[in-house]
Design a protein around this motif. Structure first.
Motif, PDB file in Angstrom:
ATOM      1  N   ASP C 216       0.812  -1.217   0.000  1.00 58.16           N
ATOM      2  CA  ASP C 216       0.000   0.000   0.000  1.00 58.16           C
ATOM      3  C   ASP C 216       0.845   1.266   0.000  1.00 58.16           C
ATOM      4  N   ASP C 217       1.936   1.232  -0.743  1.00 59.46           N
ATOM      5  CA  ASP C 217       2.789   2.417  -0.809  1.00 59.46           C
ATOM      6  C   ASP C 217       2.631   3.108  -2.155  1.00 59.46           C
ATOM      7  N   VAL C 218       3.029   4.382  -2.162  1.00 55.80           N
ATOM      8  CA  VAL C 218       2.977   5.157  -3.401  1.00 55.80           C
ATOM      9  C   VAL C 218       4.343   5.774  -3.624  1.00 55.80           C
ATOM     10  N   TYR C 219       4.846   5.672  -4.855  1.00 52.13           N
ATOM     11  CA  TYR C 219       5.991   6.543  -5.158  1.00 52.13           C
ATOM     12  C   TYR C 219       5.720   7.255  -6.463  1.00 52.13           C
ATOM     13  N   SER C 220       5.944   8.553  -6.439  1.00 58.51           N
ATOM     14  CA  SER C 220       5.648   9.305  -7.653  1.00 58.51           C
ATOM     15  C   SER C 220       6.565  10.503  -7.817  1.00 58.51           C
ATOM     16  N   LYS C 221       6.677  10.905  -9.067  1.00 62.73           N
ATOM     17  CA  LYS C 221       7.476  12.084  -9.454  1.00 62.73           C
ATOM     18  C   LYS C 221       8.927  12.002  -9.003  1.00 62.73           C
ATOM     19  N   ASN C 222       9.424  10.803  -8.874  1.00 65.01           N
ATOM     20  CA  ASN C 222      10.840  10.653  -8.562  1.00 65.01           C
ATOM     21  C   ASN C 222      11.628  10.447  -9.857  1.00 65.01           C
ATOM     22  N   THR C 223      12.912  10.743  -9.765  1.00 63.08           N
ATOM     23  CA  THR C 223      13.776  10.453 -10.904  1.00 63.08           C
ATOM     24  C   THR C 223      14.828   9.443 -10.481  1.00 63.08           C
ATOM     25  N   PHE C 224      14.895   8.371 -11.251  1.00 63.22           N
ATOM     26  CA  PHE C 224      15.895   7.340 -10.963  1.00 63.22           C
ATOM     27  C   PHE C 224      16.817   7.225 -12.161  1.00 63.22           C
ATOM     28  N   SER C 225      18.038   7.643 -11.992  1.00 61.24           N
ATOM     29  CA  SER C 225      18.908   7.550 -13.164  1.00 61.24           C
ATOM     30  C   SER C 225      20.268   6.974 -12.819  1.00 61.24           C
ATOM     31  N   ASP C 226      20.843   6.301 -13.782  1.00 56.97           N
ATOM     32  CA  ASP C 226      22.205   5.755 -13.695  1.00 56.97           C
ATOM     33  C   ASP C 226      22.426   4.863 -12.482  1.00 56.97           C
ATOM     34  N   ASN C 227      21.399   4.174 -12.055  1.00 60.81           N
ATOM     35  CA  ASN C 227      21.598   3.203 -10.976  1.00 60.81           C
ATOM     36  C   ASN C 227      21.899   1.833 -11.582  1.00 60.81           C
ATOM     37  N   ASN C 237       2.548  -5.731  -2.308  1.00 60.67           N
ATOM     38  CA  ASN C 237       1.238  -5.615  -2.919  1.00 60.67           C
ATOM     39  C   ASN C 237       0.759  -4.163  -2.932  1.00 60.67           C
ATOM     40  N   ARG C 238      -0.060  -3.888  -3.916  1.00 62.04           N
ATOM     41  CA  ARG C 238      -0.709  -2.584  -3.998  1.00 62.04           C
ATOM     42  C   ARG C 238       0.277  -1.420  -3.946  1.00 62.04           C
ATOM     43  N   VAL C 239       1.277  -1.459  -4.762  1.00 61.31           N
ATOM     44  CA  VAL C 239       2.208  -0.332  -4.852  1.00 61.31           C
ATOM     45  C   VAL C 239       1.822   0.502  -6.072  1.00 61.31           C
ATOM     46  N   THR C 240       1.707   1.805  -5.879  1.00 62.19           N
ATOM     47  CA  THR C 240       1.341   2.691  -6.975  1.00 62.19           C
ATOM     48  C   THR C 240       2.584   3.440  -7.449  1.00 62.19           C
ATOM     49  N   MET C 241       2.790   3.393  -8.756  1.00 61.77           N
ATOM     50  CA  MET C 241       3.993   4.017  -9.305  1.00 61.77           C
ATOM     51  C   MET C 241       3.557   4.982 -10.387  1.00 61.77           C
ATOM     52  N   THR C 242       3.668   6.264 -10.122  1.00 59.52           N
ATOM     53  CA  THR C 242       3.182   7.235 -11.107  1.00 59.52           C
ATOM     54  C   THR C 242       4.164   8.375 -11.314  1.00 59.52           C
ATOM     55  N   GLY C 243       4.214   8.819 -12.533  1.00 59.39           N
ATOM     56  CA  GLY C 243       4.939  10.046 -12.874  1.00 59.39           C
ATOM     57  C   GLY C 243       6.428  10.033 -12.600  1.00 59.39           C
ATOM     58  N   ASN C 244       7.018   8.864 -12.528  1.00 58.73           N
ATOM     59  CA  ASN C 244       8.459   8.800 -12.283  1.00 58.73           C
ATOM     60  C   ASN C 244       9.241   8.758 -13.589  1.00 58.73           C
ATOM     61  N   VAL C 245      10.507   9.109 -13.468  1.00 57.73           N
ATOM     62  CA  VAL C 245      11.395   8.989 -14.618  1.00 57.73           C
ATOM     63  C   VAL C 245      12.433   7.921 -14.302  1.00 57.73           C
ATOM     64  N   PHE C 246      12.516   6.934 -15.184  1.00 60.82           N
ATOM     65  CA  PHE C 246      13.532   5.887 -15.037  1.00 60.82           C
ATOM     66  C   PHE C 246      14.481   6.035 -16.201  1.00 60.82           C
ATOM     67  N   LYS C 247      15.683   6.479 -15.937  1.00 60.91           N
ATOM     68  CA  LYS C 247      16.534   6.679 -17.110  1.00 60.91           C
ATOM     69  C   LYS C 247      17.976   6.223 -16.892  1.00 60.91           C
ATOM     70  N   GLY C 265      -0.632  -3.716  -8.687  1.00 58.25           N
ATOM     71  CA  GLY C 265       0.089  -2.453  -8.759  1.00 58.25           C
ATOM     72  C   GLY C 265      -0.424  -1.593  -9.898  1.00 58.25           C
ATOM     73  N   LYS C 266      -0.017  -0.374  -9.886  1.00 53.15           N
ATOM     74  CA  LYS C 266      -0.385   0.526 -10.967  1.00 53.15           C
ATOM     75  C   LYS C 266       0.875   1.240 -11.425  1.00 53.15           C
ATOM     76  N   ILE C 267       1.107   1.207 -12.724  1.00 53.67           N
ATOM     77  CA  ILE C 267       2.271   1.896 -13.287  1.00 53.67           C
ATOM     78  C   ILE C 267       1.725   2.899 -14.284  1.00 53.67           C
ATOM     79  N   GLU C 268       1.761   4.163 -13.950  1.00 47.38           N
ATOM     80  CA  GLU C 268       1.078   5.125 -14.814  1.00 47.38           C
ATOM     81  C   GLU C 268       1.868   6.408 -14.987  1.00 47.38           C
TER      82      GLU C 268
END
Lengths: 255, 247, 414
Positions: C216-227, C237-247, C265-268
């Motif tokens: 039941d966690d949410v992560y959004s608008k984060n930027t993940f790069s060069d990891n 379960n029930r993790v919401t993933m929205t508006g992130n940048v994976f690069k 989950g939701k990936i949007e």
């Protein structure tokens, strides 16, 4: 020998086909590099263009050129000069012209628009492919008496290396996929200069990760400096093998 | 002089030269005649080292031909078909051969001048007619005043004036003691310049005689008549042989 | 009394009230164990202001509700000896400090700031540099970790810790931090009802963000790069993933987003750009993926056959080497209304939806999935031809895996 190289080269720099070939290469590379901001993608496209066109055009043009020069070669052989020298000079003159066409057509735009290690590799492999397939053309020339058959052989040989070889390799990989065959595949790959050039080039670009993804040893081995030296050595081998064979056969050839 | 001893050369099953022995002396203009496939070209090519015979030995001025290249410095060769790199100019072709035969620095420019090649020396070989190319080939053969001249169908494609010029040159060279070997189909062109005739058939020389001798034997004066006479006799003999076999 | 006078009075009153609620204010200047001394002297509700300077202190225990704030450039240096702050009371605030150089130990997780069995703790606006662990929440709820810069120079996974590490947490908020150079940028284990937002996590050895058994966690608008890989969500379960940048998660086995054994989950609205693999799914159930952009990836998605009942709608697939790869003939997921730049079908009825289906799994993708060695033929003339032929006459590719209604135009996303 230098004399003949010089004059063959002088003849070829004014050859229309060579000129058109250079211009087409230049137009392709400028359009590919110019329109695409992504250098890596542009290089990838240029690589595919080079791998497809350089071998087939080099071998066809060289075969036709050698067969068309047969009377002139006879005249040269009637002069006080060694046979091998005439043959090698013809080869060097022709291979130099084709390499130069590649360097001017692809190399110059690359250096201006996308200088870097990958660009250098592309130029080097393109030149090597020109040398290799001119060398194969020479072998065809000394093996066949007749121009039409020679051209047929040239087409078959270039098709073999462009597509048939990969098909057989694919079948091999598929049939033996349960065994650890990575090393064998690298070994087999060494027998196809086009594949070597392709892998060498891919490993200099960022798409190399696709090759390393499955943990295959390709990237680990071929991507290392040892692998680069290995690949280049094989490419050089493919320049010299047909060349030396040609000289040997030519020694005993009746014209 | 060229001495040919027991030369045999076959291409597959076909015997192009069958145990040929000939002595070609200096000071002669020898016409090499015979039907197609009789071995004329193979013989010439063997002398030039373009064809490598299985058996026998050829010596040019005492030097063996096999595995040797220096001897060709004494030969001037005019090929039947003169094809040159398309984009080379006449001047470049002449210079190229001069550079290859750099040991020879004295040039015989008689034909170059006679054919007036200097005027058109900047033309590319592609733009030249067949006759013009023949002229270039002829010039190349004579340029270095070699001891031996081998001319393969030299007059084919030449205009009458040039043809005459070439013939004069050939006679002049013969007079200065050189050996000239000519093949030609046009017998009338050999009239008056040839001192000896070799007639090849089925890879063997049928005869090798001086023109005078032949005239005497056949009672004919003109070359084509002489040859026709001999061939007829030859066919007659052959028929006779076949006839005998049948009976 | 004028109106203004009244206002000033009431403001003063408010200030006094505030000051009273925090008790008194204690000022600290550099000295031996000065901070620990100040804390020991304080009572719950006090404010501690630390003056500019370098404080070589470690194992500073805060076990009462204090407001600790730096004034100017305050550097607290653990000198690679041990942990630095251990916060073990509810409502502590720690802000405006530079906290650096914890010890390195294989026996104990050395953290610059450890929140231990405490709720409503705030750690904000700190620079947390060169530590094994940055902020370590050990069983906390309603804590806030905000706008910190957490960076280290981790070299190997064994000897390094995570930037923000949570072991048991509830209703946490991790916001606006910049995390780099750790093992995992942010690591959440047994964390529920929490929000991770607006963080930047880059150049971490393993994952930018890592969920384990967290629901039941949410992560959004984060930027993940060069990891090593962008985000890994495992057994959650029930993790919401929205508006992130994976690069730029670009390497031999690098993923933008790695999903393993997760459900619902939701990936949007995310952007996946230049990853070796954009999204990798294994045992993912009921994951709804929509309105994402997949661009310039090696594989946009690798969906293992163990994933089911998911949907993929209205995504843009642009310039990926491979769009989708799978190890089976997966038909348990639905593809609909996506834009595929490799689609070369037609739209005769002009409804902006292609009239023939798109098969996102290319023949060569199938072959390399089965026989990874075949990757050696990548970009060869042969494989190009095979793909073209297979597109015309599908025989090997999983023909049930298709988008029946591919859109002709890119979706306007972001």
């Amino acid at each position: 020998m230098k004399t003949i190289v010089k004059y063959v080269f002088l003849d070829l720099v004014r050859n229309k086909t060579v000129l058109v070939y250079t211009l087409i290469l230049a137009a392709l590379s400028i359009s590919v590099l110019g329109f695409d901001a992504n250098t890596s993608k542009g290089l990838l496209s240029l690589m595919n263009i080079s791998l497809l066109f350089v071998p087939i055009i080099s071998i066809l043009f060289a075969t036709i050129y050698f067969f068309n020069s047969i009377e002139f070669i006879e005249l040269l052989l009637a002069q006080p000069i060694k046979r091998q020298k005439v043959l090698l000079a013809e080869y060097i003159g022709l291979a130099t012209s084709l390499s130069l066409a590649y360097i001017v057509g692809i190399g110059t735009p690359l250096i201006v628009l996308a200088a870097g290690a990958a660009s250098f590799t592309l130029i080097a492999t393109g030149v090597l492919l020109s040398l290799i397939f001119s060398s194969f053309a020479l072998l065809i020339f000394v093996l066949f008496k007749d121009k039409t058959r020679g051209i047929g052989a040239a087409i078959i040989l270039s098709l073999f290396f462009t597509i048939l070889f990969d098909g057989l390799l694919m079948m091999f990989i598929y049939s033996f996929s349960d065994y650890p065959i990575d090393e064998v595949v690298v070994g087999i790959l060494s027998f196809n200069p086009i594949d070597l050039a392709r892998v060498l080039m891919l490993l200099k670009l960022d798409v190399a990760v696709l090759m390393g993804y499955s943990g295959a040893l390709f990237k680990k081995f071929l991507g290392s400096s040892t692998g680069t030296i290995y690949s280049f050595s094989w490419l050089l081998f493919w320049v010299f093998l047909p060349l030396l064979l040609s000289v040997r056969i030519f020694k005993r050839k009746d014209l | 002089m060229i001495s040919i001893e027991h030369i045999t050369k076959s291409f597959g099953r076909f015997k192009a030269l069958d145990d040929v022995s000939l002595q070609l002396e200096s000071g002669r203009t020898i016409s090499l005649l015979g039907p197609n496939g009789s071995g004329k070209t193979t013989l010439i090519k063997s002398v030039l080292g373009l064809v490598i015979p299985e058996k026998g030995e050829i010596k040019v001025n005492g030097q063996a031909v096999r595995n040797n290249w220096q001897y060709r410095g004494q030969i001037g060769y005019m090929p039947q078909i003169g094809r040159y790199p398309e984009n080379m100019t006449i001047e470049q072709v002449l210079n190229m051969i001069k550079e290859i035969r750099h040991e020879n620095t004295r040039y015989d420019n008689d034909l170059v001048d006679g054919f007036e090649l200097k005027k058109i020396q900047h033309k590319t070989m592609r733009s030249l007619s067949g006759g013009m190319r023949q002229k270039v080939s002829a010039c190349l053969a004579f340029l270095f005043s070699p001891d031996i001249l081998i001319l393969d169908e030299p007059t084919a494609g030449l205009d009458p004036v040039s043809s005459e010029l070439l013939k004069e040159k050939i006679m002049q060279e013969q007079d200065s003691g050189k050996l000239i070997l000519i093949t030609s189909h046009v017998l009338s062109d050999l009239e008056g310049i040839t001192s000896h005739i070799i007639y090849m058939q089925d890879g063997k020389p049928l005869f090798y005689k001086s023109t005078e001798e032949l005239q005497e034997i056949t009672g004919e004066i003109r070359l084509n008549k002489i040859i026709a006479h001999i061939i007829k006799g030859q066919q007659h003999n052959k028929k006779g042989v076949e006839h005998e076999n049948h009976s | 009394m004028s109106l203004i006078g009244k206002k000033i009075l009431s403001l003063l009153g408010l200030l006094i009230l505030t000051a009273m609620s925090y008790g008194s204010t204690i000022y600290v200047k550099p000295g031996k164990a000065a901070i620990q001394a100040a804390i020991n002297n304080a009572i719950a509700g006090d404010t501690i202001i630390i003056h500019e300077g370098v404080y070589n202190e470690h194992d500073i225990h805060v076990s009462k509700k204090l407001f600790i704030s730096g004034k100017g450039n305050v550097i607290i240096d653990g000198q690679r000896k041990s942990e630095i702050f251990v916060l073990s009371a509810n409502g502590i605030v720690l802000q405006g400090l530079t906290i650096q150089n914890t010890g390195i130990s294989s026996m104990q997780d050395m953290a610059a700031v450890r929140i231990q069995e405490a709720n409503y703790v705030t750690v904000r606006n700190n620079k947390i540099l060169n530590n094994t662990y940055g902020v370590y929440v050990q069983n906390g709820a309603h804590c806030l970790v905000k706008t910190n810069i957490i960076s280290s120079g981790a070299v190997s996974e064994q000897n390094s810790g995570n930037g923000i590490h949570v072991w048991r947490g509830d209703s946490l908020r991790i916001e606006g931090n910049k995390v780099s150079g750790h093992r995992d940028g942010i690591y959440l284990e047994f964390v529920v009802h929490s929000i991770v937002v607006n963080n930047t996590s880059e150049k971490n050895l393993r994952y930018g963000l890592h969920f384990m058994f967290s629901h039941d966690d949410v992560y959004s608008k984060n930027t993940f790069s060069d990891n090593g890989s962008g985000v890994a969500v495992m057994f959650s379960n029930r993790v919401t993933m929205t508006g992130n940048v994976f690069k730029n998660n670009w390497g031999d086995a690098a993923y933008g987003l790695l999903l393993k054994e997760i459900t619902d989950g939701k990936i949007e609205g995310n952007l996946f750009i230049r990853n070796t693999v954009g999204v990798y799914m294994e045992g993912a159930t009921r994951i709804h993926t929509s309105k994402n952009i997949f661009k310039d990836n090696g594989w946009a998605m690798r969906i293992q056959a163990s994933s089911s009942n998911g949907s993929f709608t209205q995504n843009n697939f642009i310039n990926n080497s491979f769009d989708v790869a799978t190890n089976g003939t997966m038909v348990m997921n639905v593809f609909k209304n996506n834009y595929w730049d490799k689609y070369d079908g037609y739209d005769l009825d002009r409804d902006d939806v292609g009239d023939i289906p798109y098969y996102p799994v290319s023949l060569y993708a199938v072959v390399t999935e089965k026989v990874p060695t075949a990757m050696i033929l990548y970009r060869s003339f042969l494989t190009d031809i095979l793909d073209k032929v297979e597109k015309v006459m599908p025989s090997i590719i999983p023909d049930q895996l298709k988008d029946d209604s591919p859109v002709m135009k890119k979706w306007e996303l972001k």
